[in-house]
Design an enzyme around this catalytic site. Structure first.
Site, short mmCIF file in Angstrom:
data_model
loop_
_atom_site.label_atom_id
_atom_site.label_comp_id
_atom_site.label_asym_id
_atom_site.label_seq_id
_atom_site.Cartn_x
_atom_site.Cartn_y
_atom_site.Cartn_z
N ILE A 127 0.86 -1.17 0.00
CA ILE A 127 0.00 0.00 0.00
C ILE A 127 0.90 1.22 0.00
O ILE A 127 2.07 1.15 0.38
CB ILE A 127 -0.98 0.01 1.20
CG1 ILE A 127 -0.25 -0.10 2.54
CG2 ILE A 127 -2.02 -1.08 1.06
CD1 ILE A 127 -1.16 -0.06 3.77
N ASP A 128 0.35 2.34 -0.46
CA ASP A 128 1.15 3.56 -0.55
C ASP A 128 1.64 4.00 0.83
O ASP A 128 0.98 3.76 1.84
CB ASP A 128 0.32 4.71 -1.13
CG ASP A 128 -0.06 4.49 -2.59
OD1 ASP A 128 0.58 3.65 -3.24
OD2 ASP A 128 -0.98 5.18 -3.05
N LYS A 129 2.77 4.68 0.82
CA LYS A 129 3.28 5.31 2.03
C LYS A 129 2.18 6.21 2.58
O LYS A 129 1.47 6.86 1.82
CB LYS A 129 4.52 6.13 1.67
CG LYS A 129 5.15 6.84 2.82
CD LYS A 129 6.37 7.61 2.33
CE LYS A 129 7.04 8.30 3.49
NZ LYS A 129 6.88 9.73 3.49
N THR B 244 -0.61 5.36 3.81
CA THR B 244 -1.91 4.70 3.77
C THR B 244 -1.88 3.66 4.88
O THR B 244 -0.90 2.94 5.03
CB THR B 244 -2.16 4.00 2.41
OG1 THR B 244 -2.23 5.00 1.40
CG2 THR B 244 -3.44 3.19 2.41
#
Length: 177
Positions: free
Chosen positions: A10-12, A14
């Site tokens: 998952i994105d930083k 998030t």
């Protein structure tokens, strides 16, 4: 070439669930499920603006931004990307939605929501608005992850509750309305 470890990222900034394999066999199986789009992934997102329709689909290809190389963008030469969204709660200036991914492109939810004019609260890369409601990073939470267990074949589904800061922001918005 495959190795045990993180299969689904998952994105930083998030919060939420990740998929991690304990061995090569599990990694291969889980990566194959991601590739064939059979993994169930659901996110809660708090976005700027009020989304009037109860649900929608953003079907727009995503590729590298033509100028800003750290960003992704809706790009006709990009890879297919589909994000379904469902309104969960509306506030005066914000909407809480659930997003379900058919595809999994880099920054997909962030790019798609900005593209339709409802960027994520706190998203410093894709949102020009500075109000972040106390979030450090974007208001995006990976709350559900479902897949077939690589060894047993059993369907698995995991859920993670909203982080305290996300819940606090929602409570504040509910009290303000």
């Amino acid at each position: 070439v495959l190795r045990p470890g993180i299969v689904h990222r998952i994105d930083k900034d998030t919060s939420g669930l990740l998929m991690i394999a304990k061995n090569d066999e599990a990694h291969r199986s889980l990566a194959a499920q991601l590739k064939e789009h059979s993994v169930k992934r659901a996110y809660y997102a708090l976005v700027h603006g009020v989304i009037n329709e109860p649900e929608g689909l953003v079907d727009a290809p995503i590729g590298r931004h033509p100028v800003e190389r750290k960003k992704m963008a809706v790009n006709l030469d990009g890879k297919e990307a589909r994000t379904h969204y469902y309104v969960k709660e509306r506030f005066r200036e914000y909407t809480l939605i659930e997003c379900r991914l058919e595809t999994g492109r880099t920054h997909q939810i962030r790019v798609h929501l900005a593209y339709i004019g409802h960027p994520l609260v706190g998203d410093e890369l894709y949102c020009k608005r500075k109000e972040n409601l106390g979030f450090s990073g974007q208001a995006l939470h990976a709350y559900e992850l479902g897949f077939v267990h690589p060894k047993s074949g059993q369907e698995m589904c995991f859920q993670a509750p909203l982080p305290v800061y996300f819940q606090a922001a929602l409570d504040k918005l509910r009290n303000d309305d």
